[in-house]
Design a protein around this motif. Structure first.
Motif, PDB file in Angstrom:
ATOM      1  N   THR A  27       0.729  -1.145  -0.082  1.00  0.00           N
ATOM      2  CA  THR A  27       0.002  -0.038  -0.082  1.00  0.00           C
ATOM      3  C   THR A  27       0.994   1.127  -0.087  1.00  0.00           C
ATOM      4  OG1 THR A  27      -0.036  -0.019   2.385  1.00  0.00           O
ATOM      5  CG2 THR A  27      -1.790  -1.172   1.141  1.00  0.00           C
ATOM      6  N   GLY A  28       0.266   2.525  -0.266  1.00  0.00           N
ATOM      7  CA  GLY A  28       0.932   3.643  -0.124  1.00  0.00           C
ATOM      8  C   GLY A  28       0.720   4.356  -1.483  1.00  0.00           C
ATOM      9  N   ALA A  29       0.761   5.723  -1.585  1.00  0.00           N
ATOM     10  CA  ALA A  29       0.607   6.517  -2.669  1.00  0.00           C
ATOM     11  C   ALA A  29       1.680   6.319  -3.853  1.00  0.00           C
ATOM     12  CB  ALA A  29       0.434   7.924  -2.526  1.00  0.00           C
ATOM     13  N   GLY A  30       1.375   5.972  -5.050  1.00  0.00           N
ATOM     14  CA  GLY A  30       2.491   5.774  -6.045  1.00  0.00           C
ATOM     15  C   GLY A  30       3.016   7.438  -6.267  1.00  0.00           C
ATOM     16  N   PRO A  31       4.234   7.433  -7.003  1.00  0.00           N
ATOM     17  CA  PRO A  31       4.953   8.714  -7.091  1.00  0.00           C
ATOM     18  C   PRO A  31       4.165   9.415  -8.124  1.00  0.00           C
ATOM     19  CG  PRO A  31       5.997   6.893  -8.403  1.00  0.00           C
ATOM     20  CD  PRO A  31       5.062   6.119  -7.424  1.00  0.00           C
ATOM     21  N   ALA A  32       4.184  10.673  -7.999  1.00  0.00           N
ATOM     22  CA  ALA A  32       3.829  11.600  -9.128  1.00  0.00           C
ATOM     23  C   ALA A  32       4.261  11.233 -10.457  1.00  0.00           C
ATOM     24  CB  ALA A  32       4.126  12.876  -8.844  1.00  0.00           C
ATOM     25  N   GLY A 121       7.834   1.205 -13.084  1.00  0.00           N
ATOM     26  CA  GLY A 121       8.328  -0.248 -13.920  1.00  0.00           C
ATOM     27  C   GLY A 121       8.433  -0.084 -15.088  1.00  0.00           C
ATOM     28  N   PHE A 122       7.795   0.827 -15.934  1.00  0.00           N
ATOM     29  CA  PHE A 122       7.845   0.988 -17.377  1.00  0.00           C
ATOM     30  C   PHE A 122       9.110   1.586 -17.902  1.00  0.00           C
ATOM     31  CE2 PHE A 122       3.272   0.733 -16.852  1.00  0.00           C
ATOM     32  CZ  PHE A 122       3.071  -0.720 -17.494  1.00  0.00           C
ATOM     33  N   ALA A 123      10.105   2.172 -16.778  1.00  0.00           N
ATOM     34  CA  ALA A 123      11.405   2.375 -17.262  1.00  0.00           C
ATOM     35  C   ALA A 123      12.310   1.642 -17.002  1.00  0.00           C
ATOM     36  CB  ALA A 123      11.620   3.751 -16.410  1.00  0.00           C
ATOM     37  N   THR A 124      11.906   0.318 -16.576  1.00  0.00           N
ATOM     38  CA  THR A 124      12.986  -0.771 -16.274  1.00  0.00           C
ATOM     39  C   THR A 124      12.928  -1.825 -17.489  1.00  0.00           C
ATOM     40  OG1 THR A 124      11.306  -2.376 -15.310  1.00  0.00           O
ATOM     41  CG2 THR A 124      12.085  -0.797 -13.870  1.00  0.00           C
ATOM     42  N   PRO A 125      13.951  -2.434 -17.593  1.00  0.00           N
ATOM     43  CA  PRO A 125      14.045  -3.492 -18.821  1.00  0.00           C
ATOM     44  C   PRO A 125      12.772  -4.504 -18.790  1.00  0.00           C
ATOM     45  CG  PRO A 125      16.218  -3.406 -17.738  1.00  0.00           C
ATOM     46  CD  PRO A 125      15.107  -2.772 -16.753  1.00  0.00           C
ATOM     47  N   LEU A 132       3.646  -7.644 -12.468  1.00  0.00           N
ATOM     48  CA  LEU A 132       2.831  -9.026 -12.084  1.00  0.00           C
ATOM     49  C   LEU A 132       3.313  -9.646 -11.053  1.00  0.00           C
ATOM     50  CD1 LEU A 132       2.448  -9.995 -15.824  1.00  0.00           C
ATOM     51  CD2 LEU A 132       1.102  -8.629 -14.490  1.00  0.00           C
ATOM     52  N   ASP A 133       4.720  -9.152 -10.436  1.00  0.00           N
ATOM     53  CA  ASP A 133       5.278  -9.972  -9.156  1.00  0.00           C
ATOM     54  C   ASP A 133       4.860  -9.223  -8.016  1.00  0.00           C
ATOM     55  OD1 ASP A 133       5.685 -12.192 -10.644  1.00  0.00           O
ATOM     56  OD2 ASP A 133       8.016 -11.268 -10.915  1.00  0.00           O
ATOM     57  N   GLY A 134       4.132  -7.982  -8.063  1.00  0.00           N
ATOM     58  CA  GLY A 134       3.556  -7.167  -7.098  1.00  0.00           C
ATOM     59  C   GLY A 134       4.649  -6.275  -6.382  1.00  0.00           C
ATOM     60  N   HIS A 135       5.340  -5.827  -7.207  1.00  0.00           N
ATOM     61  CA  HIS A 135       6.536  -4.957  -6.485  1.00  0.00           C
ATOM     62  C   HIS A 135       5.904  -3.315  -6.515  1.00  0.00           C
ATOM     63  CE1 HIS A 135       9.304  -8.221  -6.245  1.00  0.00           C
ATOM     64  NE2 HIS A 135       9.201  -8.393  -7.662  1.00  0.00           N
ATOM     65  N   TYR A 136       4.972  -3.047  -7.519  1.00  0.00           N
ATOM     66  CA  TYR A 136       4.638  -1.516  -7.646  1.00  0.00           C
ATOM     67  C   TYR A 136       3.787  -1.085  -6.336  1.00  0.00           C
ATOM     68  CZ  TYR A 136      -0.214  -2.634  -8.621  1.00  0.00           C
ATOM     69  OH  TYR A 136      -1.564  -3.116  -8.713  1.00  0.00           O
ATOM     70  N   ARG A 137       3.879   0.092  -6.212  1.00  0.00           N
ATOM     71  CA  ARG A 137       3.014   0.671  -5.285  1.00  0.00           C
ATOM     72  C   ARG A 137       1.569   1.135  -5.863  1.00  0.00           C
ATOM     73  NH1 ARG A 137       7.404   4.782  -3.702  1.00  0.00           N
ATOM     74  NH2 ARG A 137       7.888   4.789  -5.976  1.00  0.00           N
ATOM     75  N   GLN A 265      -1.269  -1.715 -20.426  1.00  0.00           N
ATOM     76  CA  GLN A 265       0.091  -0.995 -20.878  1.00  0.00           C
ATOM     77  C   GLN A 265       1.240  -2.191 -20.837  1.00  0.00           C
ATOM     78  OE1 GLN A 265       0.944   2.307 -18.434  1.00  0.00           O
ATOM     79  NE2 GLN A 265       2.887   2.927 -19.527  1.00  0.00           N
ATOM     80  N   LEU A 266       1.058  -3.058 -20.377  1.00  0.00           N
ATOM     81  CA  LEU A 266       2.201  -4.135 -20.448  1.00  0.00           C
ATOM     82  C   LEU A 266       2.019  -4.637 -21.947  1.00  0.00           C
ATOM     83  CD1 LEU A 266       1.964  -5.975 -17.143  1.00  0.00           C
ATOM     84  CD2 LEU A 266       4.136  -4.608 -18.062  1.00  0.00           C
ATOM     85  N   ALA A 267       0.813  -5.092 -22.368  1.00  0.00           N
ATOM     86  CA  ALA A 267       0.933  -5.650 -23.659  1.00  0.00           C
ATOM     87  C   ALA A 267       1.259  -4.511 -24.962  1.00  0.00           C
ATOM     88  CB  ALA A 267      -0.703  -5.816 -23.901  1.00  0.00           C
ATOM     89  N   GLY A 268       0.979  -3.354 -24.634  1.00  0.00           N
ATOM     90  CA  GLY A 268       1.403  -2.393 -25.516  1.00  0.00           C
ATOM     91  C   GLY A 268       3.146  -2.081 -25.385  1.00  0.00           C
TER      92      GLY A 268
END
Length: 459
Positions: A27-32, A121-125, A132-137, A265-268
């Motif tokens: 949990t927690g707010a994502g970055p701007a 996460g979309f700036a990572t390789p 999908l592995d639950g690392h995002y906020r 977005q992942l599919a794109g």
């Protein structure tokens, strides 16, 4: 992106739509989206605009605009995306418009909710691993009571700040438009009372694309939910903590407000970077919804968005089909919207993006009620200041696809007849689905070709 994309899902099968649950995240707010800085690609900066306080987390008292075209342009076309839509909906269309109409710049508007999304996460390789592995906020609804107040009044106040910035103190003229519920938002702005000043006075033109008011969506078979009883029930749910609209969760892509948007977005992203490679996402899907044959990254995106595969047709395009043979089936473009254009838009940056993650449920209520487009006891009870619809004096452009079966134009004609709009231009292409005008190939996009003369005529 669309008004109410999943309402019809309970009446139809998923049409081969793909699903996959997303793991729970911390949990927690994502970055701007862009922490106070412009994100620039050539002449297409994505810039923050400070707006008044809305009670949200640190960094959310701002909106963003994606600017396409020269700052020296005399006319700015501000475009508002539809339900669950975001600024990158308009990048390809904006490029085409700017190329066709000298002296026009396009600003694509991102609502303040976009600041809640963690798109890092979309700036990572390998963004699939991050999401999908639950690392995002994720934004926890239980910690988001502020969103219960993020209705149309908040959106319009933010949008007016953007319009004022675009106008540069009167040096430039502003045209306001939108797609789907973004068109509803634009029309609502025009009739809104801003402390005694009608919204239409800020504008020299209105652009309505496959949406609007006065029953514009009736032809979809899903009328607005605006009876007093429905409104009371919906407000009670918001007061009970259901602050984000969970419409998209009905497809089965995950139970969180952002689950479906992340998958798309992942599919794109993968289709844009490696269209012919074997799908990265296909093995992650549940058995019941996994394509029965191996597909490429482009093939997987095609099955998600094409009218022949996707769910439901109001958020699909006419693109093509899977290859008929091969060990791994690729995508064959045969329609007006090449899958590569969809992939480029959906992939995003990390910012801006095509999908908004956290759509406020109160905004859904307000836009449904605003459909009446007049001052009523119900609109006043919700604080909707629709005082000036009858006084509109702004030229209007209306475009419709097959989506609403003609009610977009008929509703707009009713608005014109009940106002002082000096003239209106109507265009349609029933060979298009709801999203085709945003992503179709330049030479085949009827929206671009018919909007161009309207903008040119505004001077």
């Amino acid at each position: 992106m669309t008004r109410r994309p999943m309402r019809g899902l309970t009446r139809r099968a998923l049409l081969g739509g793909l699903a996959g649950g997303l793991a729970a995240a911390a949990t927690g707010a994502g970055p701007a989206a862009a922490a106070g800085r412009s994100t620039r690609a050539g002449r297409e900066p994505y810039v923050p605009v400070s707006v008044s306080g809305g009670g949200g987390p640190l960094g959310t008292d701002r909106v963003h605009v994606l600017k396409i075209g020269a700052d020296s342009a005399r006319t700015v076309l501000v475009l508002v995306p539809g339900m669950f839509g975001a600024a990158n909906d308009f990048r390809l269309l904006a490029r085409d418009v700017v190329a066709a109409v000298p002296g026009v710049q396009v600003w694509a508007f991102d609502r303040r909710e976009e600041n809640l999304a963690d798109r890092s996460g979309f700036a990572t390789p390998d963004p699939a691993a991050y999401y999908l592995d639950g690392h995002y906020r994720t934004q926890d609804p239980a910690a988001s009571a502020f969103a219960a107040r993020w209705g149309v009044a908040r959106t319009l106040e933010d949008l007016r700040t953007v319009v004022a910035v675009a106008a540069e103190g009167g040096r430039r003229q502003v045209v306001l438009g939108g797609h789907s519920w973004g068109a509803t938002t634009a029309m609502t702005y025009a009739a809104w009372d801003f402390d005694g000043c009608p919204g239409y006075r800020d504008l020299v033109g209105l652009v309505v694309v496959d949406g609007g008011v006065r029953g514009a969506f009736d032809g979809t078979g899903e009328p607005v939910e605006d009876s007093p009883e429905q409104v009371r029930e919906r407000l009670a749910a918001i007061d009970g903590g259901a602050v984000f609209d969970l419409t998209l969760s009905a497809v089965g892509l995950g139970s969180r407000a952002e689950s479906t948007q992340i998958w798309y977005q992942l599919a794109g992203w993968y289709a844009h970077r490696d269209p012919d490679g074997r799908s990265v996402l296909q093995p992650r899907m549940p058995d019941a919804l996994r394509p029965p044959v191996p597909v490429t990254n482009a093939g997987l995106l095609g099955t998600l968005v094409d009218a022949g595969f996707g769910w439901p047709n109001d958020i699909s395009v006419h693109s093509g089909h899977l290859a008929d043979d091969g060990d791994v089936r690729g995508w064959v473009d045969t329609g007006i919207t090449p899958i590569g254009r969809v992939a480029a838009a959906y992939a995003g940056g990390p910012v801006p993006a095509v999908w908004e993650w956290y759509w406020p449920a109160r905004l859904s209520v307000d836009l449904d009620v605003a459909d009446v487009y007049r001052d009523t006891d119900l609109t006043r009870s919700l604080g909707l200041r629709l005082y000036h619809a009858a006084q509109l004096k702004t030229p209007l452009y209306v475009f419709e696809t097959s989506y609403a079966k003609g009610t977009v134009a008929s509703a707009a004609r009713e608005v014109v007849s009940d106002s002082r709009i000096p003239y209106a231009r109507y265009a349609s292409d029933t060979g298009m689905n709801h999203l085709d005008p945003l992503f179709a190939a330049t030479v085949r996009n009827t929206l671009t070709h018919t909007l161009t003369p309207f903008l040119t005529g505004l001077g």
